[in-house]
Write a protein that holds these residues in place. Structure first.
Motif, PDB file in Angstrom:
ATOM      1  N   SER A   1       0.828  -1.203   0.000  1.00  0.00           N
ATOM      2  CA  SER A   1       0.000   0.000   0.000  1.00  0.00           C
ATOM      3  C   SER A   1       0.866   1.259   0.000  1.00  0.00           C
ATOM      4  O   SER A   1       0.571   2.222  -0.710  1.00  0.00           O
ATOM      5  N   ILE A   2       1.946   1.241   0.779  1.00  0.00           N
ATOM      6  CA  ILE A   2       2.875   2.382   0.807  1.00  0.00           C
ATOM      7  C   ILE A   2       3.483   2.587  -0.573  1.00  0.00           C
ATOM      8  O   ILE A   2       3.594   3.718  -1.058  1.00  0.00           O
ATOM      9  N   LEU A   3       3.855   1.506  -1.216  1.00  0.00           N
ATOM     10  CA  LEU A   3       4.420   1.586  -2.555  1.00  0.00           C
ATOM     11  C   LEU A   3       3.372   2.082  -3.553  1.00  0.00           C
ATOM     12  O   LEU A   3       3.631   2.971  -4.367  1.00  0.00           O
ATOM     13  N   LYS A   4       2.188   1.534  -3.455  1.00  0.00           N
ATOM     14  CA  LYS A   4       1.102   1.864  -4.383  1.00  0.00           C
ATOM     15  C   LYS A   4       0.703   3.336  -4.312  1.00  0.00           C
ATOM     16  O   LYS A   4       0.403   3.963  -5.323  1.00  0.00           O
ATOM     17  N   THR A   5       0.733   3.905  -3.105  1.00  0.00           N
ATOM     18  CA  THR A   5       0.334   5.302  -2.937  1.00  0.00           C
ATOM     19  C   THR A   5       1.463   6.282  -3.211  1.00  0.00           C
ATOM     20  O   THR A   5       1.268   7.493  -3.127  1.00  0.00           O
ATOM     21  N   GLY A   6       2.649   5.754  -3.537  1.00  0.00           N
ATOM     22  CA  GLY A   6       3.765   6.632  -3.858  1.00  0.00           C
ATOM     23  C   GLY A   6       4.492   7.188  -2.649  1.00  0.00           C
ATOM     24  O   GLY A   6       5.273   8.125  -2.773  1.00  0.00           O
ATOM     25  N   LYS A   7       4.246   6.635  -1.481  1.00  0.00           N
ATOM     26  CA  LYS A   7       4.875   7.136  -0.259  1.00  0.00           C
ATOM     27  C   LYS A   7       6.193   6.435   0.059  1.00  0.00           C
ATOM     28  O   LYS A   7       6.890   6.817   0.976  1.00  0.00           O
ATOM     29  N   ALA A   8       6.544   5.414  -0.729  1.00  0.00           N
ATOM     30  CA  ALA A   8       7.786   4.672  -0.492  1.00  0.00           C
ATOM     31  C   ALA A   8       8.982   5.530  -0.902  1.00  0.00           C
ATOM     32  O   ALA A   8       8.920   6.291  -1.870  1.00  0.00           O
ATOM     33  N   LYS A   9      10.063   5.396  -0.167  1.00  0.00           N
ATOM     34  CA  LYS A   9      11.292   6.122  -0.472  1.00  0.00           C
ATOM     35  C   LYS A   9      12.248   5.273  -1.308  1.00  0.00           C
ATOM     36  O   LYS A   9      13.183   5.796  -1.904  1.00  0.00           O
ATOM     37  N   ALA A  10      12.033   3.963  -1.326  1.00  0.00           N
ATOM     38  CA  ALA A  10      12.915   3.056  -2.064  1.00  0.00           C
ATOM     39  C   ALA A  10      12.172   1.755  -2.330  1.00  0.00           C
ATOM     40  O   ALA A  10      11.144   1.478  -1.715  1.00  0.00           O
ATOM     41  N   ILE A  11      12.725   0.980  -3.269  1.00  0.00           N
ATOM     42  CA  ILE A  11      12.201  -0.350  -3.544  1.00  0.00           C
ATOM     43  C   ILE A  11      13.384  -1.244  -3.884  1.00  0.00           C
ATOM     44  O   ILE A  11      14.289  -0.833  -4.623  1.00  0.00           O
ATOM     45  N   ARG A  12      13.404  -2.428  -3.325  1.00  0.00           N
ATOM     46  CA  ARG A  12      14.460  -3.386  -3.634  1.00  0.00           C
ATOM     47  C   ARG A  12      14.232  -3.941  -5.029  1.00  0.00           C
ATOM     48  O   ARG A  12      13.091  -4.145  -5.455  1.00  0.00           O
ATOM     49  N   PHE A  13      15.339  -4.212  -5.718  1.00  0.00           N
ATOM     50  CA  PHE A  13      15.219  -4.795  -7.051  1.00  0.00           C
ATOM     51  C   PHE A  13      14.516  -6.138  -6.994  1.00  0.00           C
ATOM     52  O   PHE A  13      13.762  -6.491  -7.903  1.00  0.00           O
ATOM     53  N   SER A  14      14.731  -6.898  -5.934  1.00  0.00           N
ATOM     54  CA  SER A  14      14.072  -8.203  -5.825  1.00  0.00           C
ATOM     55  C   SER A  14      12.553  -8.032  -5.711  1.00  0.00           C
ATOM     56  O   SER A  14      11.795  -8.813  -6.273  1.00  0.00           O
ATOM     57  N   THR A  15      12.114  -6.993  -5.005  1.00  0.00           N
ATOM     58  CA  THR A  15      10.680  -6.710  -4.891  1.00  0.00           C
ATOM     59  C   THR A  15      10.131  -6.235  -6.226  1.00  0.00           C
ATOM     60  O   THR A  15       9.060  -6.672  -6.665  1.00  0.00           O
ATOM     61  N   LEU A  16      10.869  -5.352  -6.890  1.00  0.00           N
ATOM     62  CA  LEU A  16      10.452  -4.864  -8.205  1.00  0.00           C
ATOM     63  C   LEU A  16      10.360  -6.015  -9.201  1.00  0.00           C
ATOM     64  O   LEU A  16       9.399  -6.112  -9.966  1.00  0.00           O
ATOM     65  N   GLU A  17      11.329  -6.909  -9.148  1.00  0.00           N
ATOM     66  CA  GLU A  17      11.326  -8.080 -10.024  1.00  0.00           C
ATOM     67  C   GLU A  17      10.104  -8.963  -9.764  1.00  0.00           C
ATOM     68  O   GLU A  17       9.430  -9.415 -10.700  1.00  0.00           O
ATOM     69  N   ALA A  18       9.779  -9.182  -8.493  1.00  0.00           N
ATOM     70  CA  ALA A  18       8.627 -10.018  -8.139  1.00  0.00           C
ATOM     71  C   ALA A  18       7.317  -9.364  -8.577  1.00  0.00           C
ATOM     72  O   ALA A  18       6.403 -10.044  -9.067  1.00  0.00           O
ATOM     73  N   ILE A  19       7.225  -8.052  -8.437  1.00  0.00           N
ATOM     74  CA  ILE A  19       6.017  -7.327  -8.865  1.00  0.00           C
ATOM     75  C   ILE A  19       5.877  -7.423 -10.384  1.00  0.00           C
ATOM     76  O   ILE A  19       4.783  -7.674 -10.903  1.00  0.00           O
ATOM     77  N   CYS A  20       6.982  -7.229 -11.094  1.00  0.00           N
ATOM     78  CA  CYS A  20       6.947  -7.327 -12.557  1.00  0.00           C
ATOM     79  C   CYS A  20       6.543  -8.727 -13.012  1.00  0.00           C
ATOM     80  O   CYS A  20       5.765  -8.877 -13.960  1.00  0.00           O
ATOM     81  N   ALA A  21       7.050  -9.749 -12.331  1.00  0.00           N
ATOM     82  CA  ALA A  21       6.687 -11.130 -12.674  1.00  0.00           C
ATOM     83  C   ALA A  21       5.204 -11.376 -12.422  1.00  0.00           C
ATOM     84  O   ALA A  21       4.513 -11.966 -13.250  1.00  0.00           O
ATOM     85  N   ALA A  22       4.710 -10.907 -11.282  1.00  0.00           N
ATOM     86  CA  ALA A  22       3.302 -11.126 -10.920  1.00  0.00           C
ATOM     87  C   ALA A  22       2.359 -10.376 -11.853  1.00  0.00           C
ATOM     88  O   ALA A  22       1.272 -10.868 -12.173  1.00  0.00           O
ATOM     89  N   LEU A  23       2.773  -9.179 -12.289  1.00  0.00           N
ATOM     90  CA  LEU A  23       1.909  -8.359 -13.142  1.00  0.00           C
ATOM     91  C   LEU A  23       2.232  -8.520 -14.629  1.00  0.00           C
ATOM     92  O   LEU A  23       1.602  -7.884 -15.471  1.00  0.00           O
TER      93      LEU A  23
END
Length: 75
Positions: free
Chosen positions: A33-55
């Motif tokens: 939710s923090i990421l989705k609302t744009g309030k995140a200050k950073a994102i791990r590449f592993s998380t970004l990779e998992a989101i890209c795979a899921a979507l």
């Protein structure tokens, strides 16, 4: 404006709920939710990779650079 996170746009295109994406990515709903609302200050590449795979998308579908209007454009 800086970096805009378009996770919600991709979720809508894939007709995926926040709960479903959180389960597929193995991330808490609160952090997603923090990421989705744009309030995140950073994102791990592993998380970004998992989101890209899921979507089934590319990082550029999720992250977008939008310059501030007041920022001067380099010559």
């Amino acid at each position: 404006m800086g970096i805009v996170v378009n996770v919600d746009v991709m979720m809508a295109r894939r007709k995926m709920s926040l709960t479903e994406l959180a389960e597929k990515v193995d991330i808490t709903m609160a952090n997603l939710s923090i990421l989705k609302t744009g309030k995140a200050k950073a994102i791990r590449f592993s998380t970004l990779e998992a989101i890209c795979a899921a979507l089934d998308c590319q990082p550029g579908d999720i992250l977008e650079y939008v310059p501030d209007v007041a920022e001067p454009v380099p010559a």
